[in-house]
Scaffold this active site. Structure first.
Site, short mmCIF file in Angstrom:
data_model
loop_
_atom_site.label_atom_id
_atom_site.label_comp_id
_atom_site.label_asym_id
_atom_site.label_seq_id
_atom_site.Cartn_x
_atom_site.Cartn_y
_atom_site.Cartn_z
N SER B 127 -1.66 -4.09 -12.06
CA SER B 127 -2.35 -3.09 -12.88
C SER B 127 -1.35 -2.05 -13.38
CB SER B 127 -3.40 -2.40 -12.01
OG SER B 127 -3.81 -1.17 -12.56
N TYR B 151 -4.45 2.45 -4.50
CA TYR B 151 -4.63 1.17 -5.20
C TYR B 151 -3.36 0.78 -5.95
CZ TYR B 151 -6.60 -1.93 -8.87
OH TYR B 151 -6.86 -2.96 -9.73
N LYS B 155 -0.91 -2.43 -5.16
CA LYS B 155 -0.54 -3.43 -6.18
C LYS B 155 0.98 -3.55 -6.28
CE LYS B 155 -4.57 -4.80 -7.98
NZ LYS B 155 -5.01 -6.21 -7.84
#
Lengths: 326, 326
Positions: B127, B151, B155
């Site tokens: 992402s 998050y 990632k």
């Protein structure tokens, strides 16, 4: 204030301990130092209270024990080295990544248990091994991490963990990416970088040294004294000023092997330089070709981190601090 | 060839399944697709052999089971979303990092057991949340990862793992950093980015939509159709050409909210645009201020990844693929 040094038996750990004893580091009064490593650390250079701890950082229970000491300042220098992490893949990830994550989780538990008042400061020694080619002429503070070794990947990942745990307020962390430390005292080791120190140290001790690469190889160096100073300077900073970018390239001296050799000639003369024997070793040539050559360390400078200004200075520090006395 | 989709019940997983059925993806003959998620994935768009698997990717035993399928191609889309990882810190690391590491370890075991012949291809959806401000005008392929969320950190770490396991030859991996996917079909969700789709989707369905930020906010978008195409294109590539940099910023459309709205006006008229109700929400304003605005995706383009060329095109794809039929 209680201080924990993880990896305290290593060369940089010992330099750090000595600096904490002998220099005004701005850290305040240290009531006790815990010295942790796989083997018992030497405490000779520390006159205050200390406790020597022996254990394996790959084990979560060991990390819990260290966190239970609730140290105020933690210097995390512990890892297996690049060559070993490359040969023993699984061990590298367990020691260099999983151990650090377990440790951060145990610290976070203490943070929560304390109602958020326990926020230890962690200074993690990372490495320029987080970078991989192709490189710009100078690596900036915004250049991507693209490690070429498992060791570099593990360092980059622990940096990410430390940044995120810091962002959440569980710790106050910083990762400092050390240059190749030169001149390392003691014996040559199996690290591919060993020759950068060896071609200076061995001749200064009257011993021949093999130069396994071409003398136009450029690399990035700082002295053991600088490494210890980076660590204590990092510990003295208000780390909140780093914001969310908690990883810093440390200053150093960029020079070629030829420039290293000329510096040695200036300091010690041509007879000493004559002890360097060029003998190309393809394995080392190939590894070193993937290493960074130069950095623009603007952020670190702005935060007051300083290294030597020349390779001559690095050699003189070896003579002052580490040359075995006859 | 056996294909595994992790996160198969999600929107992108379903778009991928449909694309594998309906497009010539250059992947060759698929003998079976395994569809894994926390809830049973819909298999309606796939006419070949399939097996629906339900489980939690945070559990090492579950990851072992998936690796035991010895899939040839793995699409790893599974994670908890940004907001949840931020609220439930521990869960985020277990699901989004530890699960992926356990999975890679299980695959490596199969690689070793096969004498090195089993080298699965893994396409991991990362992402643009791996990036954090301050940003340049356009984020290049060499810009550092400095995530502002757990998050994003998770990632970035799985990217590092995939790069290192690939470098060692245990897998052939790639991480593709998706733009914000727009226009997402279905209902609004709790993601801070939800409004980027909502201000297009709701008006097109005759419903009012709140615009919680200023219309000069610039962001980076690609359609669900592009997301599925990125995935299959990545799977069709010879990934060895990536060398050691296995993470790629995917192409997208950079536009402001005002430009999104003008595109909607061009496609659907001013009456539809009138359903957008500006109503600043400070929480969203603050989050979105930390998001990337534009990219130079030279590497992805050179490897044949293509997105829409305009936001109008993105809206038209929603109309073609996802607008509910009356």
């Amino acid at each position: 204030m209680r201080v924990l040094i993880m990896g305290a038996a290593g060369m940089v750990g010992q330099k750090l301990l000595s600096r904490l004893q002998n220099a005004d580091t701005g850290l305040g009064n240290i009531s006790k130092i815990y010295l942790h490593d796989m083997v018992p650390a030497n405490t000779a250079s520390w006159s205050g209270a200390s406790e020597v701890l022996v254990g394996n950082i790959a084990e979560a229970a060991e990390m819990q024990k260290l966190a239970d000491l609730k140290p105020d300042v933690i210097f995390h220098l512990a890892s297996i080295v690049s060559g070993e992490a490359e040969l023993e893949f699984s061990k590298g990830w367990q020691v260099n990544m999983a151990g650090s994550w377990a440790f951060l989780e145990s610290l976070r538990q203490h943070h929560d248990d304390s109602g958020g008042t326990y926020v230890p400061k962690i200074i993690f020694t990372s490495s320029i091994a987080v970078f991989g080619p192709p490189f710009p002429d100078k690596i900036s503070d915004e250049f991507l991490c693209a490690p070429q070794t498992s060791y570099g990947a593990q360092k980059a990942i622990v940096e990410m963990l430390i940044a995120d745990y810091s962002r959440k307020g569980y710790i106050e962390g910083i990762s400092i990416r050390l240059p190749t430390i030169c001149v390392r005292p003691g014996k040559p080791n199996l690290a591919a970088s060993s020759f950068f120190s060896g071609i200076i140290r061995e001749p200064l001790n009257g011993v021949e040294a093999i130069l396994p690469v071409s003398d136009d190889v450029r690399h990035w160096h700082a002295s053991p004294r600088s490494a210890a100073r980076f660590l204590t300077h990092a510990a003295s900073l208000d780390l909140s000023q780093l914001g969310s970018r908690r990883s810093l390239n440390m200053p150093g001296v960029s020079c070629t092997v030829a420039e290293q050799i000329e510096a040695l000639r200036n300091v010690a003369g041509s007879d000493v330089v004559a002890l360097i024997k060029p003998q190309l070793e393809e394995r080392i040539v190939k590894i070193v070709a993937g290493w960074p050559r130069n950095f623009d360390t603007a952020r670190a400078h702005a935060l007051g981190f300083e290294s030597e200004a020349s390779f001559e200075e690095i050699i003189k520090i070896y003579l002052e601090d580490d040359l075995p006395k006859p």
